[in-house]
Scaffold this motif. Structure first.
Motif, PDB file in Angstrom:
ATOM      1  N   THR A 142     -32.058  37.514 -11.231  1.00  0.00           N
ATOM      2  CA  THR A 142     -32.156  36.768 -12.481  1.00  0.00           C
ATOM      3  C   THR A 142     -33.320  35.789 -12.439  1.00  0.00           C
ATOM      4  OG1 THR A 142     -29.757  36.945 -12.825  1.00  0.00           O
ATOM      5  CG2 THR A 142     -30.914  35.240 -14.064  1.00  0.00           C
ATOM      6  N   PHE A 143     -33.494  35.101 -11.322  1.00  0.00           N
ATOM      7  CA  PHE A 143     -34.595  34.134 -11.209  1.00  0.00           C
ATOM      8  C   PHE A 143     -35.953  34.845 -11.147  1.00  0.00           C
ATOM      9  CE2 PHE A 143     -31.498  30.854 -10.555  1.00  0.00           C
ATOM     10  CZ  PHE A 143     -32.162  29.670 -10.882  1.00  0.00           C
ATOM     11  N   ILE A 144     -36.004  36.021 -10.521  1.00  0.00           N
ATOM     12  CA  ILE A 144     -37.272  36.763 -10.492  1.00  0.00           C
ATOM     13  C   ILE A 144     -37.676  37.181 -11.909  1.00  0.00           C
ATOM     14  CG2 ILE A 144     -38.343  38.946  -9.798  1.00  0.00           C
ATOM     15  CD1 ILE A 144     -36.857  38.694  -7.137  1.00  0.00           C
ATOM     16  N   TYR A 145     -36.713  37.708 -12.652  1.00  0.00           N
ATOM     17  CA  TYR A 145     -37.018  38.071 -14.038  1.00  0.00           C
ATOM     18  C   TYR A 145     -37.326  36.827 -14.866  1.00  0.00           C
ATOM     19  CZ  TYR A 145     -36.100  43.058 -13.723  1.00  0.00           C
ATOM     20  OH  TYR A 145     -36.194  44.391 -13.414  1.00  0.00           O
ATOM     21  N   GLY A 146     -36.649  35.721 -14.562  1.00  0.00           N
ATOM     22  CA  GLY A 146     -36.965  34.469 -15.236  1.00  0.00           C
ATOM     23  C   GLY A 146     -38.388  34.031 -14.971  1.00  0.00           C
ATOM     24  N   PHE A 147     -38.854  34.225 -13.733  1.00  0.00           N
ATOM     25  CA  PHE A 147     -40.239  33.876 -13.388  1.00  0.00           C
ATOM     26  C   PHE A 147     -41.214  34.721 -14.199  1.00  0.00           C
ATOM     27  CE2 PHE A 147     -44.029  35.079 -10.951  1.00  0.00           C
ATOM     28  CZ  PHE A 147     -44.654  33.839 -10.857  1.00  0.00           C
ATOM     29  N   PHE A 148     -40.903  36.036 -14.343  1.00  0.00           N
ATOM     30  CA  PHE A 148     -41.773  36.882 -15.160  1.00  0.00           C
ATOM     31  C   PHE A 148     -41.810  36.386 -16.599  1.00  0.00           C
ATOM     32  CE2 PHE A 148     -41.339  40.145 -11.778  1.00  0.00           C
ATOM     33  CZ  PHE A 148     -42.672  40.501 -11.671  1.00  0.00           C
ATOM     34  N   GLY A 149     -40.650  35.935 -17.115  1.00  0.00           N
ATOM     35  CA  GLY A 149     -40.624  35.393 -18.469  1.00  0.00           C
ATOM     36  C   GLY A 149     -41.456  34.128 -18.596  1.00  0.00           C
ATOM     37  N   VAL A 150     -41.381  33.267 -17.593  1.00  0.00           N
ATOM     38  CA  VAL A 150     -42.147  32.016 -17.592  1.00  0.00           C
ATOM     39  C   VAL A 150     -43.646  32.289 -17.539  1.00  0.00           C
ATOM     40  CG1 VAL A 150     -42.749  29.984 -16.199  1.00  0.00           C
ATOM     41  CG2 VAL A 150     -40.344  30.542 -16.605  1.00  0.00           C
ATOM     42  N   ALA A 151     -44.048  33.162 -16.628  1.00  0.00           N
ATOM     43  CA  ALA A 151     -45.466  33.323 -16.318  1.00  0.00           C
ATOM     44  C   ALA A 151     -46.164  34.416 -17.117  1.00  0.00           C
ATOM     45  CB  ALA A 151     -45.632  33.604 -14.823  1.00  0.00           C
ATOM     46  N   VAL A 152     -45.428  35.470 -17.479  1.00  0.00           N
ATOM     47  CA  VAL A 152     -46.077  36.640 -18.074  1.00  0.00           C
ATOM     48  C   VAL A 152     -45.835  36.730 -19.574  1.00  0.00           C
ATOM     49  CG1 VAL A 152     -46.270  39.161 -17.981  1.00  0.00           C
ATOM     50  CG2 VAL A 152     -45.876  37.852 -15.881  1.00  0.00           C
ATOM     51  N   GLY A 153     -44.658  36.342 -20.027  1.00  0.00           N
ATOM     52  CA  GLY A 153     -44.351  36.440 -21.448  1.00  0.00           C
ATOM     53  C   GLY A 153     -43.060  37.199 -21.675  1.00  0.00           C
ATOM     54  N   PHE A 154     -42.812  37.566 -22.909  1.00  0.00           N
ATOM     55  CA  PHE A 154     -41.558  38.234 -23.281  1.00  0.00           C
ATOM     56  C   PHE A 154     -41.774  39.745 -23.405  1.00  0.00           C
ATOM     57  CE2 PHE A 154     -38.069  39.159 -26.411  1.00  0.00           C
ATOM     58  CZ  PHE A 154     -37.025  38.822 -25.566  1.00  0.00           C
ATOM     59  N   GLU A 155     -42.498  40.165 -24.439  1.00  0.00           N
ATOM     60  CA  GLU A 155     -42.703  41.591 -24.656  1.00  0.00           C
ATOM     61  C   GLU A 155     -43.461  42.249 -23.505  1.00  0.00           C
ATOM     62  OE1 GLU A 155     -43.389  39.262 -26.861  1.00  0.00           O
ATOM     63  OE2 GLU A 155     -42.279  39.692 -28.717  1.00  0.00           O
ATOM     64  N   ASN A 156     -44.273  41.472 -22.790  1.00  0.00           N
ATOM     65  CA  ASN A 156     -45.053  42.038 -21.684  1.00  0.00           C
ATOM     66  C   ASN A 156     -44.172  42.609 -20.574  1.00  0.00           C
ATOM     67  OD1 ASN A 156     -47.239  41.107 -23.083  1.00  0.00           O
ATOM     68  ND2 ASN A 156     -47.561  39.309 -21.819  1.00  0.00           N
ATOM     69  N   ASN A 157     -42.897  42.214 -20.535  1.00  0.00           N
ATOM     70  CA  ASN A 157     -41.993  42.640 -19.460  1.00  0.00           C
ATOM     71  C   ASN A 157     -41.009  43.721 -19.881  1.00  0.00           C
ATOM     72  OD1 ASN A 157     -42.778  40.718 -17.276  1.00  0.00           O
ATOM     73  ND2 ASN A 157     -42.128  39.196 -18.769  1.00  0.00           N
ATOM     74  N   ILE A 158     -41.211  44.267 -21.067  1.00  0.00           N
ATOM     75  CA  ILE A 158     -40.254  45.235 -21.600  1.00  0.00           C
ATOM     76  C   ILE A 158     -39.966  46.362 -20.608  1.00  0.00           C
ATOM     77  CG2 ILE A 158     -40.011  47.082 -23.318  1.00  0.00           C
ATOM     78  CD1 ILE A 158     -41.313  45.197 -25.356  1.00  0.00           C
ATOM     79  N   ALA A 159     -41.007  46.889 -20.022  1.00  0.00           N
ATOM     80  CA  ALA A 159     -40.857  48.095 -19.208  1.00  0.00           C
ATOM     81  C   ALA A 159     -40.176  47.859 -17.862  1.00  0.00           C
ATOM     82  CB  ALA A 159     -42.228  48.728 -18.977  1.00  0.00           C
ATOM     83  N   LEU A 160     -39.900  46.599 -17.509  1.00  0.00           N
ATOM     84  CA  LEU A 160     -39.299  46.320 -16.205  1.00  0.00           C
ATOM     85  C   LEU A 160     -37.774  46.338 -16.230  1.00  0.00           C
ATOM     86  CD1 LEU A 160     -41.616  43.404 -14.998  1.00  0.00           C
ATOM     87  CD2 LEU A 160     -41.884  45.863 -14.671  1.00  0.00           C
ATOM     88  N   VAL A 161     -37.181  46.517 -17.409  1.00  0.00           N
ATOM     89  CA  VAL A 161     -35.721  46.472 -17.530  1.00  0.00           C
ATOM     90  C   VAL A 161     -35.027  47.574 -16.727  1.00  0.00           C
ATOM     91  CG1 VAL A 161     -33.791  46.639 -19.161  1.00  0.00           C
ATOM     92  CG2 VAL A 161     -35.807  45.281 -19.749  1.00  0.00           C
ATOM     93  N   PRO A 162     -35.501  48.831 -16.736  1.00  0.00           N
ATOM     94  CA  PRO A 162     -34.785  49.874 -15.978  1.00  0.00           C
ATOM     95  C   PRO A 162     -34.653  49.583 -14.488  1.00  0.00           C
ATOM     96  CG  PRO A 162     -36.323  50.877 -17.524  1.00  0.00           C
ATOM     97  CD  PRO A 162     -36.617  49.401 -17.523  1.00  0.00           C
ATOM     98  N   ILE A 163     -35.572  48.803 -13.923  1.00  0.00           N
ATOM     99  CA  ILE A 163     -35.458  48.460 -12.496  1.00  0.00           C
ATOM    100  C   ILE A 163     -34.196  47.638 -12.265  1.00  0.00           C
ATOM    101  CG2 ILE A 163     -36.550  47.232 -10.576  1.00  0.00           C
ATOM    102  CD1 ILE A 163     -39.246  47.838 -11.843  1.00  0.00           C
ATOM    103  N   ALA A 164     -33.942  46.664 -13.140  1.00  0.00           N
ATOM    104  CA  ALA A 164     -32.741  45.839 -13.011  1.00  0.00           C
ATOM    105  C   ALA A 164     -31.479  46.665 -13.173  1.00  0.00           C
ATOM    106  CB  ALA A 164     -32.772  44.703 -14.037  1.00  0.00           C
ATOM    107  N   VAL A 165     -31.536  47.672 -14.056  1.00  0.00           N
ATOM    108  CA  VAL A 165     -30.373  48.539 -14.272  1.00  0.00           C
ATOM    109  C   VAL A 165     -30.058  49.326 -12.995  1.00  0.00           C
ATOM    110  CG1 VAL A 165     -29.500  50.514 -15.582  1.00  0.00           C
ATOM    111  CG2 VAL A 165     -30.752  48.691 -16.755  1.00  0.00           C
TER     112      VAL A 165
END
Length: 464
Positions: A134-157
């Motif tokens: 959760t914190f790693i994905y939070g870091f991506f949200g902080v540093a990279v943005g919102f839509e920019n991380n769309i494609a990373l969701v299947p990894i968490a699944v």
């Protein structure tokens, strides 16, 4: 006999979230309701000027328009293909990302890498994996943005599957983490950067309160996932990502390692492009398309084989992708009726007369409502900040606090509003329906809003 009938009736009685219409139906109902609103809310507009290459609203310039014709009912249906066109970049990245991860799944590289990693950490440390994820994905949200991380969701699944959890848990880690990180980021260029430029404040100044808010909110989300989401009933879709064998049977071949090196290298290249060259959805989608071709060829797929796998992956996320376009049709109707500025002007007036200690809370509520009509963070800042910054000066609220209130209202509601294309795209890749997502996330939204409001009040009291 009576007890059996009672049990049967109880078992057949649907829960509230099961009675929620299909997302397509739900959004169409909202679209129709929006159409009828155009007959109630008068058309109006602010004057706009260009400053430093950006179009901003002139405060106090709102005026009603007399010559705007009513929208014909047929436009409800025309708005849907127009919405699909306007949201096309979201649709394309969902299709391409779906294809890429389908190829990765077929190669076994991603599954093997996650299986090996989780096996070494230990499934018994499930909560640790959830918190760290959760914190790693939070870091991506902080540093990279919102839509920019769309494609990373299947990894968490896949990670969630490896620790014996549903895809809902993985989606909550990814979408929740990215959403919270983006919403409360101390260095968000799309919201904080734009808003502070309008407010004539140093870029990313006042970061300490936003940093405290984002860290505490991510901690709250981690606790919420561990204590509640992992225990929720969730019916896995037929095409859900899942591990295919026990953890102790996983190992990485040389080809798997090379595949993951290419994949991670592509992610690094994407981040460099985002930070140094201003890449956004289209460039990121192009990067994932290139990765799909390279990874497919590396694993012995022919050109026809790559296309076939891409098509299968895209087909698996088609329903979720199309929801994004239908949701965008709401914005089309609002723009045709020219009522967005009227709504913004009326809501902004609600902050006047509120005791200063509660003004920031009211401002966040107002911004949350506006976010339903203007889902773009930077677009909302450009429309509302020229109006609300003077309001902040009048009610005794600091400009810095007004910007943080804007962040809270705009960013957090991205997790639940059906007009947020990025959120719907992530849910599509996570194989979680909008109704299931609302059931899972709404209690957390209540908690995180209370946390954010306490932070806003403390900010006011300490002179933030």
């Amino acid at each position: 006999m009576a007890e059996q009938q009672t049990a049967a009736a109880s078992g057949s009685r649907k829960k509230w979230y099961q009675a929620v219409p299909d997302p397509m139906v739900l959004i169409f109902i909202i679209l129709v309701a929006t159409y009828f609103l155009t007959f109630i809310i008068p058309a109006g507009e602010f004057e706009r000027v260009t400053q430093d290459g950006r179009t901003v609203v002139v405060p106090g310039s709102f005026a009603y328009l007399e010559d705007v014709a009513n929208i014909p009912p047929f436009n409800i249906f025309v708005a849907i293909p127009e919405g699909l066109i306007s949201a096309s970049q979201y649709l394309f990245i969902v299709f391409i990302a779906g294809g890429l991860f389908h190829i990765l799944q077929k190669t076994g590289a991603l599954e093997n890498a996650i299986g090996v990693a989780v096996n070494r950490v230990g499934v018994e440390r499930r909560n640790v994996i959830i918190v760290v994820g959760t914190f790693i994905y939070g870091f991506f949200g902080v540093a990279v943005g919102f839509e920019n991380n769309i494609a990373l969701v299947p990894i968490a699944v896949l990670i969630a599957s490896a620790i014996g959890c549903s895809s809902l848990v993985g989606t909550a880690m990814a979408v929740g983490g990215i959403g919270i990180g983006f919403a409360l980021s101390p260095i968000n260029p799309y919201t904080v950067g734009v808003a502070q430029g309008i407010a004539e404040l140093p870029t990313f100044s006042g970061a300490w309160l936003r940093t405290l808010l984002v860290l505490s909110s991510l901690a709250l989300l981690s606790l919420y996932i561990c204590k509640r989401v992992v225990k929720m009933e969730f019916e896995e879709p037929d095409n859900a990502e899942a591990l295919s064998k026990p953890l102790n049977e996983y190992h990485l071949s040389k080809r798997n390692i090379l595949t993951m090196v290419v994949f991670v290298g592509g992610l690094v290249a994407m981040l460099i492009g985002v930070f140094t060259r201003g890449w956004y959805i289209n460039e990121i989608a192009g990067t994932f398309l290139l990765l799909a071709i390279i990874i497919g060829a590396l694993n012995g797929l022919s050109a026809n084989g790559i296309v076939k796998q891409m098509m299968e992956g895209a087909a698996s996320v088609t329903a979720g992708a199309l929801v994004i376009g239908v949701a965008a049709s709401i914005q089309v109707i609002l723009e045709q009726a020219v009522i967005i500025d009227t709504i913004v002007n009326s809501l902004s007036a609600m902050i006047d007369g509120i005791p200063s200690i509660f003004s920031a809370i009211m401002a966040s509520v107002v911004q949350g409502i506006i976010n339903l009509f203007i889902p773009s963070g930077s677009g909302q800042a450009l429309v509302t900040m020229p109006i609300l910054i003077p309001v902040a000066d009048l009610v005794g609220m600091s400009r810095q606090l007004m910007i943080t209130a804007f962040q809270v209202g705009d960013g957090l509601t991205n997790l639940i509003v059906p007009t947020s294309g990025g959120t719907l795209a992530m849910l599509a890749l996570g194989r979680v329906s909008y109704a299931q997502w609302l059931k899972a996330i709404m209690p957390f939204m209540a908690l995180v809003y209370v946390l954010a409001w306490v932070g806003l009040v403390i900010g006011h009291l300490v002179g933030y």
